[in-house]
Design a protein around this motif. Structure first.
Motif, PDB file in Angstrom:
ATOM      1  N   TYR A 238      44.304 -27.982  10.597  1.00 14.94           N
ATOM      2  CA  TYR A 238      44.089 -29.095   9.673  1.00 14.94           C
ATOM      3  C   TYR A 238      44.690 -28.888   8.284  1.00 14.94           C
ATOM      4  N   ASP A 239      45.208 -27.705   7.996  1.00 11.25           N
ATOM      5  CA  ASP A 239      45.541 -27.402   6.601  1.00 11.25           C
ATOM      6  C   ASP A 239      47.021 -27.043   6.425  1.00 11.25           C
ATOM      7  N   PRO A 240      47.791 -27.887   5.731  1.00 11.93           N
ATOM      8  CA  PRO A 240      49.159 -27.531   5.370  1.00 11.93           C
ATOM      9  C   PRO A 240      49.185 -26.293   4.478  1.00 11.93           C
ATOM     10  N   LEU A 241      50.332 -25.633   4.424  1.00 16.08           N
ATOM     11  CA  LEU A 241      50.433 -24.379   3.683  1.00 16.08           C
ATOM     12  C   LEU A 241      50.266 -24.558   2.177  1.00 16.08           C
ATOM     13  N   ASP A 242      50.515 -25.745   1.664  1.00 18.55           N
ATOM     14  CA  ASP A 242      50.479 -25.935   0.216  1.00 18.55           C
ATOM     15  C   ASP A 242      49.077 -26.191  -0.324  1.00 18.55           C
ATOM     16  N   VAL A 243      48.090 -26.444   0.557  1.00 17.11           N
ATOM     17  CA  VAL A 243      46.778 -26.860   0.054  1.00 17.11           C
ATOM     18  C   VAL A 243      46.025 -25.685  -0.560  1.00 17.11           C
ATOM     19  N   LEU A 244      45.133 -26.034  -1.499  1.00 15.32           N
ATOM     20  CA  LEU A 244      44.204 -25.056  -2.070  1.00 15.32           C
ATOM     21  C   LEU A 244      42.881 -25.162  -1.327  1.00 15.32           C
ATOM     22  N   GLN A 245      42.233 -24.049  -1.132  1.00 11.08           N
ATOM     23  CA  GLN A 245      40.948 -24.044  -0.432  1.00 11.08           C
ATOM     24  C   GLN A 245      39.924 -23.275  -1.256  1.00 11.08           C
ATOM     25  N   TYR A 246      38.758 -23.851  -1.332  1.00 16.36           N
ATOM     26  CA  TYR A 246      37.639 -23.419  -2.158  1.00 16.36           C
ATOM     27  C   TYR A 246      37.907 -23.710  -3.636  1.00 16.36           C
ATOM     28  N   THR A 247      36.938 -24.323  -4.245  1.00 23.59           N
ATOM     29  CA  THR A 247      36.994 -24.590  -5.676  1.00 23.59           C
ATOM     30  C   THR A 247      36.824 -23.279  -6.434  1.00 23.59           C
ATOM     31  N   PRO A 248      37.212 -23.237  -7.700  1.00 25.28           N
ATOM     32  CA  PRO A 248      36.981 -22.021  -8.483  1.00 25.28           C
ATOM     33  C   PRO A 248      35.524 -21.565  -8.448  1.00 25.28           C
ATOM     34  N   ASP A 249      34.594 -22.505  -8.491  1.00 26.48           N
ATOM     35  CA  ASP A 249      33.178 -22.122  -8.481  1.00 26.48           C
ATOM     36  C   ASP A 249      32.776 -21.498  -7.149  1.00 26.48           C
ATOM     37  N   GLU A 250      33.289 -22.034  -6.051  1.00 26.09           N
ATOM     38  CA  GLU A 250      32.975 -21.459  -4.740  1.00 26.09           C
ATOM     39  C   GLU A 250      33.544 -20.048  -4.621  1.00 26.09           C
ATOM     40  N   LEU A 251      34.774 -19.842  -5.105  1.00 21.78           N
ATOM     41  CA  LEU A 251      35.362 -18.503  -5.059  1.00 21.78           C
ATOM     42  C   LEU A 251      34.578 -17.534  -5.938  1.00 21.78           C
ATOM     43  N   ARG A 252      34.169 -17.998  -7.111  1.00 16.63           N
ATOM     44  CA  ARG A 252      33.363 -17.128  -7.983  1.00 16.63           C
ATOM     45  C   ARG A 252      32.037 -16.769  -7.322  1.00 16.63           C
ATOM     46  N   ALA A 253      31.463 -17.698  -6.594  1.00 17.04           N
ATOM     47  CA  ALA A 253      30.205 -17.417  -5.898  1.00 17.04           C
ATOM     48  C   ALA A 253      30.387 -16.282  -4.901  1.00 17.04           C
ATOM     49  N   ALA A 254      31.499 -16.307  -4.156  1.00 15.24           N
ATOM     50  CA  ALA A 254      31.767 -15.225  -3.204  1.00 15.24           C
ATOM     51  C   ALA A 254      31.906 -13.892  -3.918  1.00 15.24           C
ATOM     52  N   VAL A 255      32.637 -13.891  -5.026  1.00 16.43           N
ATOM     53  CA  VAL A 255      32.839 -12.649  -5.786  1.00 16.43           C
ATOM     54  C   VAL A 255      31.519 -12.147  -6.360  1.00 16.43           C
ATOM     55  N   GLU A 256      30.704 -13.053  -6.875  1.00 15.97           N
ATOM     56  CA  GLU A 256      29.419 -12.640  -7.447  1.00 15.97           C
ATOM     57  C   GLU A 256      28.529 -11.989  -6.394  1.00 15.97           C
ATOM     58  N   ALA A 257      28.468 -12.590  -5.214  1.00 11.63           N
ATOM     59  CA  ALA A 257      27.616 -12.030  -4.161  1.00 11.63           C
ATOM     60  C   ALA A 257      28.127 -10.674  -3.704  1.00 11.63           C
ATOM     61  N   ALA A 258      29.451 -10.536  -3.562  1.00 11.38           N
ATOM     62  CA  ALA A 258      30.020  -9.256  -3.138  1.00 11.38           C
ATOM     63  C   ALA A 258      29.844  -8.191  -4.218  1.00 11.38           C
ATOM     64  N   THR A 259      30.049  -8.582  -5.477  1.00  7.93           N
ATOM     65  CA  THR A 259      29.909  -7.630  -6.579  1.00  7.93           C
ATOM     66  C   THR A 259      28.484  -7.101  -6.671  1.00  7.93           C
ATOM     67  N   ASP A 260      27.516  -7.951  -6.392  1.00  3.87           N
ATOM     68  CA  ASP A 260      26.123  -7.503  -6.404  1.00  3.87           C
ATOM     69  C   ASP A 260      25.880  -6.395  -5.387  1.00  3.87           C
ATOM     70  N   TRP A 261      26.698  -6.354  -4.353  1.00  6.17           N
ATOM     71  CA  TRP A 261      26.596  -5.312  -3.320  1.00  6.17           C
ATOM     72  C   TRP A 261      27.611  -4.192  -3.543  1.00  6.17           C
ATOM     73  N   GLY A 262      28.283  -4.206  -4.685  1.00  6.94           N
ATOM     74  CA  GLY A 262      29.181  -3.113  -5.022  1.00  6.94           C
ATOM     75  C   GLY A 262      30.492  -3.117  -4.281  1.00  6.94           C
ATOM     76  N   THR A 263      30.924  -4.274  -3.804  1.00  4.76           N
ATOM     77  CA  THR A 263      32.178  -4.334  -3.078  1.00  4.76           C
ATOM     78  C   THR A 263      33.023  -5.496  -3.590  1.00  4.76           C
ATOM     79  N   TYR A 264      34.050  -5.884  -2.853  1.00  9.44           N
ATOM     80  CA  TYR A 264      35.062  -6.809  -3.360  1.00  9.44           C
ATOM     81  C   TYR A 264      35.382  -7.893  -2.336  1.00  9.44           C
TER      82      TYR A 264
END
Length: 427
Positions: free
Chosen positions: A208-234
């Protein structure tokens, strides 16, 4: 999982060592392996009961590593994975792990698939296979690279029904919005992930996704990073294009998977400046086959960008990791070694430089898992005292001719992982 008794000590004598810390070979020396680690280099003695391997002047290198594999999907087709019995995927993954080890790959980072339990079995020595850094299910938005639901099915957010098959077997997880992304990341960490993978841009194999599209909003990506950082990983991000890479970097993502559609050196310089890894693959168009003209065209676009991406990464000083991303075509699994040799034959790296990327270089990336690193007790990817005893004894000199590693059946005389001998043609 109960670890087997420590293997007997091993003395490998009369070998020239590529330690992956510097580019040259040592003069002929010996390496003592004891208690699953490199105990000494240049020793003249060994404990009673030591197994001795006479190296005959051959080259000893660290075990190879691959920063982007899919063990759960390496040994089966898409139809087999999505329509077969649930257990078959695990059996194929176990077989693929053993084959990978016999090709000389002693450590891999798995970038989508339910392999945390497989890691435990392999680490216990119950079956042969590499060390694994699991990501567990890769996390995708609806209509993203990890959405393999049918177009007529409601999105997970609106549906109370069953998830798509790829989610049921733990290969992917579709999550939308901050709350669902947080839950999806935490779910993978609960299951044993050492790092997290998100889909931040369009993909070749997805529908469903052409190569040029962006996926996940900045806030969604930050949420992933925040949850991973809380567990000491990336967090790692699947993404090809400039804007998607920049959005991922701004969110705190530390490893860009692919990046083949960067449009000039500017984005790669940003990666270097922000200490973000480029985990990329030396693809040729023939590496993958797709049933539709659309997917075939996307594959062509990606492969046309490979040489530029490598060149700009080297020129800008970005940290480069080597991976293969082979999946769903079991007959092509053996390309793993050939793809490594392409770094030298096709993409401009000196043999020793490429070999260091595929050993100690990848290991530096793996260490970003911090406290979630299952192998943090010792160093990986190098032959130094105290490092994990993962080594290969090679016919020929891969620091001068990397292509010798393209034929592991012929040119890997000895394979040792975790201090255990898995192959020895020297007696």
């Amino acid at each position: 999982m109960t670890q087997q008794q420590p293997p007997v000590p091993i003395l490998i004598s009369n070998v020239r060592v590529f330690d992956a810390v510097w580019s040259g070979l040592t003069p002929p020396t010996s390496v003592l392996i004891q208690d699953r680690r490199i105990a000494a280099i240049g020793t003249q003695g060994s404990p009673e009961g030591t197994a001795v391997i006479e190296g005959g002047g051959r080259v000893l290198i660290p075990g190879l590593t691959d920063a982007h594999v899919h063990l759960f999907a390496a040994g089966t087709s898409l139809a087999g994975l999505t329509t077969g019995a649930t257990g078959t995927g695990y059996y194929h993954a176990l077989a693929a792990a053993g084959q990978m080890l016999m090709r000389g790959f002693t450590t891999v980072r798995d970038m989508a698939g339910d392999v945390a339990s497989l890691r435990q079995v392999l680490d216990a020595g119950t079956f042969p296979g590499p060390r694994i850094y699991p990501s567990q299910a890769a996390i995708s938005q609806t209509s993203g690279h990890g959405d393999f639901s049918h177009v007529y099915e409601d999105a997970n957010t609106f549906s109370c029904g069953a998830h798509a098959r790829a989610e049921q077997i733990g290969f992917l997880r579709v999550a939308d919005g901050r709350d669902q992304v947080l839950a999806a990341v935490r779910e993978q960490l609960k299951k044993g992930a050492s790092q997290i993978k998100v889909m931040a841009g369009g993909g070749v194999a997805s529908a469903y996704d052409p190569l040029d599209v962006l996926q996940y909003t900045p806030d969604e990506l930050r949420a992933a990073v925040e949850a991973a950082t809380d567990w000491g990983t990336y967090v790692c991000a699947h993404v090809y294009n400039d804007e998607g890479i920049r959005r991922a970097i701004a969110a705190g993502i530390k490893s860009i998977e692919h990046g083949h559609l960067v449009n000039g050196p500017r984005t790669v310089k940003l990666m270097a400046d922000e200490d973000v890894w480029l985990s990329t693959q030396p693809f040729l168009e023939s590496d993958h086959e797709y049933p539709s003209a659309e997917n075939t065209e996307k594959n062509k676009q990606v492969c046309e960008g490979v040489a530029h991406t490598f060149r700009w990464a080297r020129e800008q000083g970005a940290k480069i990791a080597f991976g293969t991303d082979l999946l769903l075509e079991p007959e092509k699994a053996g390309l793993q070694n050939e793809m490594l040799t392409r770094l030298s034959t096709d993409f401009g790296f000196k043999p020793a430089e490429a070999l260091r990327i595929a050993t100690s270089g990848n290991a530096e990336l793996f260490r970003l898992s911090g406290e979630r690193d299952p192998y943090k007790a010792a160093r990986l990817g190098q032959i130094t005292e105290g490092a994990w005893a993962d080594v290969l004894l090679v016919e020929g000199d891969p620091t001068q001719d990397l292509t010798v590693l393209g034929d592991p059946d012929k040119n890997l005389a000895v394979i040792i992982k975790d201090g255990r001998i898995y192959k020895n043609t020297l007696g």
